[in-house]
Design a protein around this motif. Structure first.
Motif, short mmCIF file in Angstrom:
data_model
loop_
_atom_site.label_atom_id
_atom_site.label_comp_id
_atom_site.label_asym_id
_atom_site.label_seq_id
_atom_site.Cartn_x
_atom_site.Cartn_y
_atom_site.Cartn_z
N THR A 73 41.46 23.04 25.18
CA THR A 73 41.83 23.09 26.31
C THR A 73 42.74 23.82 27.16
N THR A 74 43.44 24.84 26.12
CA THR A 74 44.65 25.18 26.09
C THR A 74 43.55 27.02 26.32
N ILE A 75 42.73 27.43 24.67
CA ILE A 75 42.07 28.46 24.92
C ILE A 75 41.21 28.61 25.97
N LYS A 76 40.48 27.57 26.18
CA LYS A 76 38.89 27.68 27.53
C LYS A 76 39.97 28.12 28.92
N LEU A 77 41.08 27.21 29.44
CA LEU A 77 41.59 27.66 30.68
C LEU A 77 42.24 28.76 30.41
N VAL A 78 42.64 29.85 29.26
CA VAL A 78 43.30 30.35 29.95
C VAL A 78 42.30 31.97 29.20
N LEU A 79 41.67 31.11 28.67
CA LEU A 79 40.56 32.73 28.57
C LEU A 79 39.58 33.07 29.97
N ALA A 80 38.74 31.48 30.39
CA ALA A 80 38.26 31.48 32.04
C ALA A 80 39.17 32.03 32.97
N LYS A 81 40.48 31.84 33.06
CA LYS A 81 41.25 32.39 34.10
C LYS A 81 41.25 33.79 33.69
N LEU A 82 41.31 34.64 32.10
CA LEU A 82 41.58 35.90 32.44
C LEU A 82 40.53 36.41 32.73
N LEU A 83 39.31 35.87 32.88
CA LEU A 83 38.12 36.65 33.38
C LEU A 83 37.70 36.35 34.64
N LEU A 116 47.07 43.94 20.23
CA LEU A 116 46.08 44.02 21.09
C LEU A 116 46.19 44.49 22.70
N VAL A 117 46.07 46.15 23.12
CA VAL A 117 46.14 46.73 24.49
C VAL A 117 44.82 46.83 25.12
N ALA A 118 44.87 46.09 25.99
CA ALA A 118 44.27 46.62 27.61
C ALA A 118 44.30 46.25 28.72
N VAL A 119 43.44 47.23 29.61
CA VAL A 119 44.04 47.50 31.10
C VAL A 119 43.08 46.70 31.57
N ALA A 120 43.81 45.99 32.27
CA ALA A 120 43.51 44.74 33.47
C ALA A 120 43.41 45.62 34.98
N THR A 121 42.19 45.18 35.66
CA THR A 121 42.06 45.27 36.84
C THR A 121 41.82 44.39 38.02
N PRO A 122 42.74 43.73 38.62
CA PRO A 122 42.09 42.48 39.14
C PRO A 122 40.56 42.64 39.89
N TYR A 123 40.08 41.75 40.44
CA TYR A 123 38.81 41.38 40.54
C TYR A 123 39.15 41.20 42.00
N HIS A 170 32.32 43.46 22.74
CA HIS A 170 31.09 43.58 23.15
C HIS A 170 31.38 42.93 24.82
N PRO A 171 31.49 44.18 25.81
CA PRO A 171 31.52 43.98 27.04
C PRO A 171 30.07 43.65 28.05
N LYS A 172 29.34 43.11 26.88
CA LYS A 172 27.70 42.89 27.19
C LYS A 172 28.13 41.11 27.54
N THR A 173 29.01 40.31 26.16
CA THR A 173 29.04 39.45 26.05
C THR A 173 30.19 38.46 26.62
N MET A 174 31.09 39.66 27.43
CA MET A 174 32.20 39.80 27.83
C MET A 174 31.75 39.35 30.02
N LYS A 175 30.44 40.13 29.75
CA LYS A 175 29.48 40.10 30.89
C LYS A 175 29.34 39.10 31.85
N LYS A 176 28.74 38.33 30.65
CA LYS A 176 27.68 37.15 30.28
C LYS A 176 28.68 36.43 30.82
N MET A 177 30.13 36.06 29.71
CA MET A 177 30.94 35.02 30.26
C MET A 177 31.43 34.98 31.66
N GLN A 178 32.42 36.18 32.33
CA GLN A 178 32.58 36.26 32.76
C GLN A 178 31.60 36.03 34.52
N ASN A 179 30.38 36.50 34.45
CA ASN A 179 29.21 35.76 35.65
C ASN A 179 29.61 34.25 35.20
#
Length: 354
Positions: free
Chosen positions: A303-313, A345-352, A175-184
């Motif tokens: 707390t661990t899950i939040k911190l990891v997801l926040a940093k990844l995005l 789960l395999v994904a491509v990461a691009t530095p922001y 769900h790319p729109k959800t990901m974008k909303k969370m990244q914002n």
């Protein structure tokens, strides 16, 4: 270390997030519970601790015929299940025995880090050994009990956290729109900050909603931890005898159309205007269980899950490899006590770049 590992992989290949999350959660629990990380060949068993822990989780999810049909208990001897369980148990016991001896030897050498005057440097083994030595709980705690408690921490804290991270990133990639909303949200809150702190997480309401929705669709333990009735009872007209083993299907509850609108859809917004939480007070949403048998590690895990997801995005933009669309992502589940993806789960990461 996880973020740096992903950053180094960006220019060369896609990232195996399943593998990265598994390694991360193992290392986190090792550092907290045992005081340091344990890698390839550590301990007297000479085995990879991650592999050993994986076998423990596999055995916990295996069906033992003798538990349900006693006269078929011989099947587990014939198919090798009993022998494998004994082998893994011995290897795990040797590993934990070595860990405890390391801590005791540290005390014998006068290591000041092993007294409780410096709480900030205590790990869980230190605390348990102190409880044993000082007898502060009013009854003795044996060495075997310390090892059992440590095993509980690992089985409850590694595979489970890894599973939530894996499914959360899976749903965000679908769900790319959800990901974008969370990244914002993450990037807005952390603007002009070099790093994300725990205090920042309290402001990330959409991140919390994403985690809740992940737990609703993909509960950590789909059947929770089995319960056993301690006395005869009558519930909604049914007679429940003492000793009855009870399984709570959290997976089915989370997808019940009588409790949730469009239950099969990944829609985090449903939690933005709802007071429903995962702490066991709302029985339509109990991924961590409820009551006295509820998970005691909720705060640590979330707390661990939040911190990891926040940093990844925050640090990366994410896409699927080879032009794969989110809707085509394979969602097949594995079989076991904790449900993972059947395929990594395999994904491509691009530095922001801000």
């Amino acid at each position: 270390l996880l973020i740096e590992k992903i950053r180094q992989s960006c220019s060369s290949s896609a990232v195996n997030l399943s593998e990265a999350f598994a390694e991360f959660t193992k290392d986190i629990i090792c550092r907290v519970a045992l005081g340091r990380k344990y890698g390839e060949g550590e301990g007297e068993s000479g085995r990879n601790f991650k592999e050993l822990l994986g076998e423990v989780m596999e055995l916990l999810g295996v069906i033992n015929m003798g538990d349900y049909i006693p006269w078929l208990a011989w099947v587990s001897r014939v198919n090798g299940l009993d022998a494998k369980a004994e082998k893994v148990s011995k290897q795990l016991d040797d590993f934990l025995e070595g860990v405890i001896e390391e801590h005791i030897n540290g005390q014998k050498k006068g290591n000041d880090n092993h007294n409780l005057e410096n709480e900030g440097q205590k790990d869980f083994v230190d605390v348990l050994l102190w409880v044993q030595k000082e007898n502060v709980i009013g009854f003795p705690i044996e060495r075997v009990s310390i090892k059992a408690i440590l095993l509980d921490v690992f089985t409850a804290g590694t595979d489970t956290t890894y599973s939530v991270l894996e499914w959360a990133m899976t749903e965000l990639l679908r769900h790319p729109k959800t990901m974008k909303k969370m990244q914002n949200e993450v990037r807005e809150i952390t603007r002009n900050k070099k790093n994300i702190k725990a205090v920042d997480l309290d402001e990330m309401h959409y991140l919390t909603a994403v985690i809740k929705e992940t737990l609703r669709l993909h509960p950590i333990l789909p059947l929770l931890t089995p319960r056993e009735s301690c006395r005869d009872a009558k519930i909604q007209g049914y007679d429940i005898a003492v000793g009855t083993k009870v399984f709570i299907n959290a997976w089915a509850i989370g997808r019940d159309p009588g409790l949730w609108d469009n239950p099969e859809e990944f829609h985090p917004e449903r939690f933005l205007t709802s007071s429903i939480d995962f702490k066991g007070h709302n029985f339509q949403f109990i991924p961590f269980g409820a009551g006295r048998r509820g998970c005691p590690g909720i705060s640590f895990s979330i707390t661990t899950i939040k911190l990891v997801l926040a940093k990844l995005l925050h640090y990366f933009d994410w896409t699927l490899p080879d032009g794969t669309r989110g809707v085509d992502l394979d969602m097949t589940e594995s079989i076991g006590m904790v449900i993972h993806r059947k395929f990594p789960l395999v994904a491509v990461a691009t530095p922001y770049v801000a």
